[in-house]
Every structure is written in structure tokens, then in C-alpha cells.
Design an enzyme around this catalytic site. Structure first.
Site, mmCIF file in Angstrom:
data_model
loop_
_atom_site.group_PDB
_atom_site.id
_atom_site.type_symbol
_atom_site.label_atom_id
_atom_site.label_comp_id
_atom_site.label_asym_id
_atom_site.label_seq_id
_atom_site.Cartn_x
_atom_site.Cartn_y
_atom_site.Cartn_z
ATOM 1 N N GLU A 223 4.103 36.061 230.830
ATOM 2 C CA GLU A 223 3.201 37.039 230.219
ATOM 3 C C GLU A 223 3.409 38.462 230.748
ATOM 4 O O GLU A 223 2.509 39.039 231.383
ATOM 5 C CB GLU A 223 1.746 36.596 230.394
ATOM 6 C CG GLU A 223 1.480 35.228 229.813
ATOM 7 C CD GLU A 223 0.022 34.790 229.920
ATOM 8 O OE1 GLU A 223 -0.800 35.558 230.461
ATOM 9 O OE2 GLU A 223 -0.289 33.681 229.446
ATOM 10 N N GLU B 128 1.562 27.418 227.721
ATOM 11 C CA GLU B 128 0.156 27.447 228.164
ATOM 12 C C GLU B 128 -0.742 27.317 226.947
ATOM 13 O O GLU B 128 -0.555 28.015 225.955
ATOM 14 C CB GLU B 128 -0.210 28.765 228.859
ATOM 15 C CG GLU B 128 0.260 28.903 230.268
ATOM 16 C CD GLU B 128 -0.237 30.190 230.926
ATOM 17 O OE1 GLU B 128 -1.333 30.680 230.564
ATOM 18 O OE2 GLU B 128 0.486 30.708 231.783
HETATM 19 O O1 IFM Z 1 -5.105 31.924 234.070
HETATM 20 C C1 IFM Z 1 -4.365 32.569 233.106
HETATM 21 C C2 IFM Z 1 -2.890 32.463 233.426
HETATM 22 O O2 IFM Z 1 -2.601 32.967 234.679
HETATM 23 C C3 IFM Z 1 -2.082 33.232 232.410
HETATM 24 N N1 IFM Z 1 -2.441 32.854 231.063
HETATM 25 C C4 IFM Z 1 -3.819 32.804 230.717
HETATM 26 C C5 IFM Z 1 -4.593 31.977 231.738
HETATM 27 C C6 IFM Z 1 -6.088 31.921 231.358
HETATM 28 O O3 IFM Z 1 -6.627 33.210 231.356
#
Ligand code: IFM
Length: 471
Positions: free
Chosen positions: A165, A364
Site C-alpha cells: 500500500e 488483504e
Molecule cells: O491494518 C491495515 C493494514 O496495515 C494495511 N491495510 C489495511 C489494514 C486495515 O486498516
């Protein structure tokens, strides 16, 4: 109805990040990271929380790996803390590498595939002091760090993800300032974004040169599909702008399309340091070939135009003018994020088409809810349903021809949720932060059963066909 089967060799995993779970911030010679500094500054993180202890995974990793494997998951996506491996950002530490060495061995001993992310936001403070991501040099330092980790673990780790990210690292860290290092300058944030992407390209190139057979390279981008809150041209224009800076600004250069011209025009009013930071050859470097793209998806953004282009807005992006982000309609997670599984199907289709069929991994996806341990169990039905619906959405995309090769739940453990401290629980496993006691949630059991079956029940209650999630 038959169950919804997933492709052979599908990666079923859970993801974590070093600063969110490890703790042990002063052990094994680890140096400070920007998140240590940010948390210590006070007033930046809810309840003054920090990752100083977090889930104490630094000491409890054998238990955590055992839990993940016990659920039936076959992959684990974790990140390496750069300041553990290179306390000053430049000099390798045998003790720091040793931790990941042991972690990888533990995973392999449990037949779990390690999926290693090199950067999930914990920049060594020493490199921030030297300019951080707004300094071009940091991209080269990142490639050197990547090569050091690859030298140490490349004999056992096949899956290498450069960045997690970069949107957040750049725009929340250097633009809105809600993440470390907490700077608030949108021009600087755009430059940081470019250097993060450059670091990805340089690292991918370096690792590809020293790759062994079976190694695969990737990065993980977070996508927020922009849903216009109306169909007028102004609505469509607002959605275009949001999509441009949030999604295409990161995706397109990685795919070899360069930075999107419309986005460059949208952000031109920021002053031009970004344009000056992009040197000849950079876009080719960023387009280094990857084997798959990590797609991080949580929720869409509901976007609306603003009549006054200079009016303040909730849009957290580099001061895009003339649009706002509306409060999400329900159903919501505890974080207030919209639950919209169908949008995931559309997103995967869109990326699949835009990339010409690049393999994708949902790196994710998950939800925070308020969880309670009762008699040693956590009956998190909302999260079970969330996973069931989003997995159905992934399956829809696969059935429609998108090459999706894995799914990683966020997260294995309840953990340090950045500016929100410990207030948002995303885990498949509940963590009592007072005692560090772990309790597997129903959602963990559910996902494990789906993983073992490599299939999701086609209809009815999510647990049907894969057994009682409470068992
Ligand atoms: O916890 C975060 C993660 O570090 C990166 N993606 C989103 C998750 C939830 O906010």
C-alpha cells in the site's frame, strides 16, 4: 447446489505486518522506525497506543504459526521490519535477520508457504532523518535492503512482495499526516509516492537478477473503487478524479502505462516538485515485470462533487479539488467501512482487464467488528458472513475468467491498527492485550475449513457444507 471450488494450488492465508504485531522494538538490536517516533510523540495515535509490545509476536511466533497452520491455512503473508534487519537503514544485522530466519523455518516446518513483504510502513528513523521517502536516495536504499533480505532468505522464500500500500505510506504519511512520519504537504506526498514506486522497481529488478527458480515478485496496492453518488457529469468527473489518484496513479505505472495524464493534470496545482522528481527512465524502472499483483480491498468510496472547488472536504487525498467523500451507507463494519462484496468482483475484473490478465492475489481483505470472548469462544458471526460474501465475490471473478491465485484475510491476529491504536479488531484470532492470550474466533475456524476444502458452500448459511464454525 455444488460448492464453489477454487483453483488448484490456491493460496489460502492470513496477513500481518511487522509493526502491527511484533513488539520487541528494542530487542535483537532493532533500530527505531518512524512509527516508534510517531507514537512516542503523543497525541497522534488513539489512547496514546504504540506497537511497543503489540501482540508480542517477536517472542510468540511459534504459537502464532501453530495457530495459523492449525486452522488449515496454507500461506502466511508477513512483513519484514527494515529497522530490525538494518537498524540504521543501511547496515545489515545478523540478529535481526535471524528472527525472520527462524520465522521462515517455523512456517516451512508447518508446511505453510511464506509470502514475504519487504515494506509495510516501518521505515528506519535514520532514513527518515536523511529525508525519508521524499528523498530519491531512499529508493536506492530500499533496493539494497531488499537484496540483503533476499540473500538471507531466498533459499527458502519464493514469494516476494516489495511494498504494501504505497498509497498509505505516501499520502497518509506525508500528505494528510495521520500516519508516520506525520508530514502534511501534498506536493511532498506525491514525490514520496514516486520514490516508493521507484523503490519497488529498483528492488524488483535487483531481486529478479538474483532470483532462483520458483521465485515470484509482486507488490500489493490498496484499491478503493470510486462509486459516484449520482449520474450527472459532475458526479462522474468527481469519481474519475478519486479513482485516478487513489487507484490508477499507483496501478498504471506498475503496469507500464506511466502516470495517468488526467491525474497529473488534477494535481498540477500542487507546485511541480512531483513532475521534477520523475527522471528519464523512472517509468521503465517502475514497470519492472511482476508475477502477480496483490489487491488489497476493504470498501468502495462514495464520491460526490462539490460546487465550490475550494470548499473543505473529507477527501483524504492530495487536495483534490471539487469533490467529497460521503459517509458510507450500511451495512458497516465497526470501523464504519461499507460492506460491499460485489464491488470486489468488479474490481478484480477491472484490474484483470486493465493488466491484460496479470495473475492477482487478494492480499488483504477483512473487517473489524466488536468481539467478545465468552467461555473461551468468540462467536463473530458478522465476520464469518463478511468472509463468506467476499469469497463468493472472488469466486464470481474467477468464474468470469479473472486469474486469481490466492486470498489472504486481514488479519491473523487482532493488532495495532495504526492511528486507531488497539480499538479495531480485525483478527481471525482474538488477542487479549493484557495477557497476550490468543483465542481462535469462529471466523478463523470458518476460513480454515474453506481453505482445507478449497471450496465455499454454494448457498445458505456460510458454515453449511464446511461444518460448524464453532466446532
Ligand atoms: O491494518 C491495515 C493494514 O496495515 C494495511 N491495510 C489495511 C489494514 C486495515 O486498516
Amino acid at each position: 447446489m455444488t460448492d464453489l471450488e477454487f483453483p488448484a494450488r490456491f493460496l489460502w492465508g492470513a496477513a500481518t505486518a511487522s509493526y502491527q504485531i511484533e513488539g520487541g522494538v528494542r530487542e535483537g538490536g532493532r533500530g527505531p522506525s518512524i512509527w516508534d517516533t510517531f507514537c512516542a510523540a503523543g497525541g497522534k495515535v488513539l489512547d496514546g497506543a504504540s506497537g511497543e509490545v503489540a501482540c508480542d509476536h517477536y517472542h510468540r511466533y511459534p504459537e502464532d504459526v501453530g495457530l495459523l497452520a492449525g486452522l488449515g491455512l496454507n500461506a502466511y503473508r508477513f512483513s519484514v521490519a527494515w529497522p530490525r534487519v538494518m537498524p540504521d537503514g543501511r547496515t545489515p544485522s545478523a540478529a535481526g535477520l535471524g528472527f525472520y530466519d527462524r520465522l521462515v523455518d517455523e512456517l516451512l516446518a508447518h508446511a505453510v508457504t511464506p509470502v514475504l513483504t519487504l515494506y509495510h510502513w516501518d521505515l528506519p528513523q535514520a532514513l527518515e532523518d536523511a529525508g525519508g521517502w521524499p528523498a530519491r536516495d531512499t529508493a536506492s536504499r530500499f533496493a539494497e535492503y531488499a537484496a540483503v533480505v533476499h540473500d538471507a532468505l531466498g533459499d527458502r522464500v519464493n514469494q516476494w512482495t516489495t511494498l504494501n500500500e504505497p498509497f498509505c505510506a505516501a499520502f497518509l504519511g506525508y500528505g494528510s499526516g495521520v500516519h508516520a512520519p506525520g508530514h502534511q504537504d501534498h506536493d511532498t506526498a506525491l514525490v514520496a509516492a514516486h520514490h516508493l514506486l521507484l523503490g519497488h522497481g529498483l528492488a524488483t529488478r535487483a531481486l529478479t537478477e538474483q532470483a532462483r527458480p520458483g521465485h515470484e515478485f509482486s507488490l500489493a496496492l490498496n484499491f478503493a473503487p470510486a462509486l459516484p453518488d449520482g449520474s450527472s457529469p459532475a458526479h462522474l468527473e468527481a469519481a474519475r478524479k478519486f479513482d485516478g489518484i487513489h487507484n490508477r496513479f499507483f496501478l498504471d505505472p506498475v503496469l507500464g502505462r506511466g502516470y495517468p495524464a488526467d491525474v497529473l493534470a488534477d494535481v498540477a496545482h500542487h507546485g511541480g516538485r512531483f513532475a521534477a522528481s520523475v527522471r528519464d527512465g523512472d517509468t521503465d524502472t517502475i514497470a519492472a515485470a511482476i508475477d502477480w499483483l496483490g489487491v488489497n480491498y476493504y470498501a468502495p468510496a462514495r464520491v460526490t462533487p462539490l460546487a465550490d472547488p475550494l470548499a473543505p472536504s473529507n477527501c483524504p487525498l492530495p487536495a483534490l479539488r471539487g469533490l467529497d467523500v460521503l459517509p458510507a451507507p450500511g451495512p458497516l463494519t465497526a470501523f464504519g467501512w461499507e460492506q460491499a462484496p460485489g464491488t470486489l468482483t468488479e474490481l478484480l475484473r477491472w484490474i484483470g482487464a486493465r493488466s491484460g490478465g496479470l495473475p492477482l492475489v487478494v492480499a488483504e481483505n477483512g473487517a473489524s467488528f466488536v468481539d467478545e470472548v465468552v467461555d473461551g469462544r468468540v462467536h463473530d458471526e458478522d465476520r464469518v458472513n463478511y468472509y463468506a460474501e467476499h469469497l463468493r465475490a472472488v469466486h464470481d471473478a474467477i468464474r468470469g475468467g479473472v486469474d486469481v491465485r490466492g486470498y489472504f484475510a486481514w488479519s491473523l491476529l487482532d493488532n495495532f491498527e495504526w492511528a486507531m491504536g488497539y480499538s479495531q479488531r480485525f483478527g481471525l484470532v482474538h488477542v487479549d492485550f493484557e495477557t497476550q492470550r490468543r483465542t481462535v474466533k469462529d471466523s478463523g475456524r470458518f476460513l480454515g475449513r474453506v481453505a482445507k476444502a478449497n471450496a465455499l458452500p454454494a448457498s445458505g448459511a456460510p458454515a453449511e457444507g464446511v461444518g460448524d464454525p464453532r466446532a
